[in-house]
Design an enzyme around this catalytic site. Structure first.
Site, PDB file in Angstrom:
ATOM      1  N   GLU A  64     -25.618 -10.915 -15.407  1.00 28.21           N
ATOM      2  CA  GLU A  64     -25.834 -11.390 -16.773  1.00 28.21           C
ATOM      3  C   GLU A  64     -25.263 -10.382 -17.751  1.00 28.21           C
ATOM      4  O   GLU A  64     -25.489  -9.176 -17.625  1.00 28.21           O
ATOM      5  CB  GLU A  64     -27.331 -11.563 -17.075  1.00 28.21           C
ATOM      6  CG  GLU A  64     -28.055 -12.542 -16.175  1.00 28.21           C
ATOM      7  CD  GLU A  64     -29.553 -12.557 -16.440  1.00 28.21           C
ATOM      8  OE1 GLU A  64     -29.967 -12.154 -17.558  1.00 28.21           O
ATOM      9  OE2 GLU A  64     -30.309 -12.943 -15.536  1.00 28.21           O
TER      10      GLU A  64
ATOM     11  N   GLU B 112     -34.702  -9.364 -11.572  1.00 31.10           N
ATOM     12  CA  GLU B 112     -35.079  -8.085 -12.190  1.00 31.10           C
ATOM     13  C   GLU B 112     -36.493  -7.651 -11.803  1.00 31.10           C
ATOM     14  O   GLU B 112     -37.322  -7.322 -12.650  1.00 31.10           O
ATOM     15  CB  GLU B 112     -34.951  -8.189 -13.714  1.00 31.10           C
ATOM     16  CG  GLU B 112     -33.545  -8.554 -14.175  1.00 31.10           C
ATOM     17  CD  GLU B 112     -33.385  -8.547 -15.688  1.00 31.10           C
ATOM     18  OE1 GLU B 112     -34.394  -8.688 -16.403  1.00 31.10           O
ATOM     19  OE2 GLU B 112     -32.250  -8.386 -16.156  1.00 31.10           O
TER      20      GLU B 112
END
Length: 488
Positions: free
Chosen positions: A267, A122
């Site tokens: 995720e 990220e």
């Protein structure tokens, strides 16, 4: 999610043959996390995954203990590269060549079935303030070049796990999706590069965070079986935020000429503690709904084929940063020791199976002495100290231990410190406020833990720092709020 770069966690990934439903679930995938003061032995975790049908795992770093245990296990592996390594990997291709040799090639030659290298985690989060903006893509390019040089270019693919904040919709509808203007050109370069090298775009989606961030967010819209009013986008009605979020990405890809780009969900999951909406009931509801739809072979309105999905996560981690929220340490389907939090129907009548062979410290707890008083002048500082060096996130408002009285709150804090310090004799000495008991003080939803005995297991890497070396992850302001709550 803004999670740190050094941990590994576990999620469901379901595969199908042919139509999928007719053949049933082929396997499950997970992220495996090691940011724990007392992590499970890697061999026990691998056995836990295999017992529960997980055949793919995502690691957030090339942890030697985890990779060694995964050798010849039949489990496919995605190895993550932490954000702090991006700068050196981007600066010189030789650094990438050395990284691949040490962390990929070596383990492939030892029987580890590595299929992906996940470059960064990220990296374009707005909260990072462009820290990794100029190093992520060059690092990706250099890792790809290094894989080719190592003869692994066809076997091992590259990807970048991205937070869903890399795309947005001005209208709020999925059909208006596009990539953030500040990183639009960069995203186009990355996606083209992934496409040219047969890589995959990886996105992390968290319906829980939508609920956490907005008190007015309709609760049912976070789940797959809710009754919230649908969001109507032309001829499509979206009944849950996961589908709407994913299709916003698909619209962004279509709008920019990459409509067929393969996408994985790196995720997705639901925490069980640390916030009023982070509870076992909601976690079971969300994860069961996610699993059910994948078993049915159900995709989203814009992509009928279900994406590969990694459920976050396998095991709780008591040493993760709680900067995003106290729930960060409670994403696991299993507790830190591999015990089951809640059952899930895994299909064909299968339920979850707990970890086997776990050895614990002595069956004893550190609690507040019966004769001690909450008005003792050392009371506040003792709790503050315990929660500085141990995980007290379950004591927060709306959490599993949030309804304890003042003495029980102190007992919980003292015990977490005592267990984190491996039940060391001097670790239950809080200015004569504490004592050791062999009577389990757990009650209701509140578990007073006993930690894994690392002395009876092979210690996995260096994931259990000493008291002096461990960082204060429990925010001081949270500890003070806790203390004030106890006083009241």
């Amino acid at each position: 999610m803004g999670k740190g770069n050094g941990y590994m966690l576990c999620l469901f990934l379901v595969f199908f043959l042919g139509e999928g439903l007719s053949k049933g679930v082929q396997g499950l995938a997970c992220n495996w996390g090691l940011q724990s003061t007392h992590p499970l032995q890697p061999s026990i975790v691998v056995k836990l995954m295999k017992d529960n049908g997980f055949n793919k795992v995502k690691l957030f770093e090339a942890d030697p203990g985890a990779l060694k245990a995964l050798a010849n296990s039949g489990i496919q592996v995605m190895v993550g590269i932490p954000n702090e390594l991006l700068a050196p990997l981007a600066s010189n291709v030789n650094n990438a060549i050395n990284y691949v040799k040490q962390n990929i090639s070596t383990y492939v030659s030892k029987g580890v079935d590595i299929r992906y290298v996940a470059v960064a985690n990220e990296p374009f989060l707005k909260t990072y303030k462009d820290t990794f903006l100029h190093t992520t893509f060059p690092a990706l390019q250099n890792i790809q070049a290094a894989l080719i040089k190592a003869g692994l270019g066809k076997q091992v693919k590259v990807t970048i796990p991205l937070n869903a904040d890399v795309y947005e919709s001005e209208s709020g509808l999925p059909s208006s999706g596009d990539f953030r203007p500040d990183i639009h050109d960069l995203m186009m370069s990355i996606i083209k590069f992934l496409s040219d090298n047969r890589g995959v775009l990886t996105i992390n989606i968290y319906p829980f965070l939508s609920l956490y961030a907005d008190p007015n967010f309709p609760v049912d819209y976070a789940f797959f079986n809710g009754s919230a009013a649908p969001v109507v986008d032309g001829s499509i009605s979206y009944t849950n935020v996961f589908d709407a979020n994913f299709d916003t990405l698909i619209s962004a890809l279509e709008k920019n000429g990459f409509g067929s780009m393969p996408v994985m969900i790196g995720e997705v999951g639901w925490p069980t503690d640390g916030d009023p909406n982070a509870n076992i009931e909601y976690a079971r509801r969300f994860n069961q709904g996610l699993l059910d739809r994948i078993i049915r072979g159900q995709g989203t309105p814009k992509r009928s084929t279900p994406p590969e999905v990694y459920l976050f996560s396998l095991i709780d981690e008591d040493n993760k940063s709680v900067q995003p929220g106290n729930f960060e340490r409670h994403w696991g389907v299993f507790y830190y020791d591999g015990a089951i939090k809640y059952q899930l129907n895994m299909g064909h009548g299968r339920g979850l199976i707990p970890a086997k062979g776990v050895k614990y410290l002595a069956r004893q707890w550190c609690v507040m002495s019966p004769g001690a008083s909450t008005s003792d002048p050392n009371f506040q500082n003792s709790i503050n100290y315990a929660c500085t060096y141990a995980d007290c996130t379950s004591l927060g408002y709306g959490s599993s231990c949030g309804n304890l009285d003042a003495k029980s709150n102190a007992s919980y804090a003292f015990n977490m410190y005592y267990q984190t310090m491996n039940q060391r004799k001097d670790s239950c000495s809080f200015s004569n406020l504490s004592t050791i008991t062999t009577v389990n003080p757990s009650r209701g939803t509140c578990r007073y833990e006993i930690m894994i005995d690392l002395g009876k297991h092979e210690r996995p890497s260096n994931h259990a720092p000493s008291a002096a070396g461990r960082k204060q992850h429990f925010p001081l302001i949270m500890a003070l709020v806790l203390v004030l709550t106890l006083i009241v």
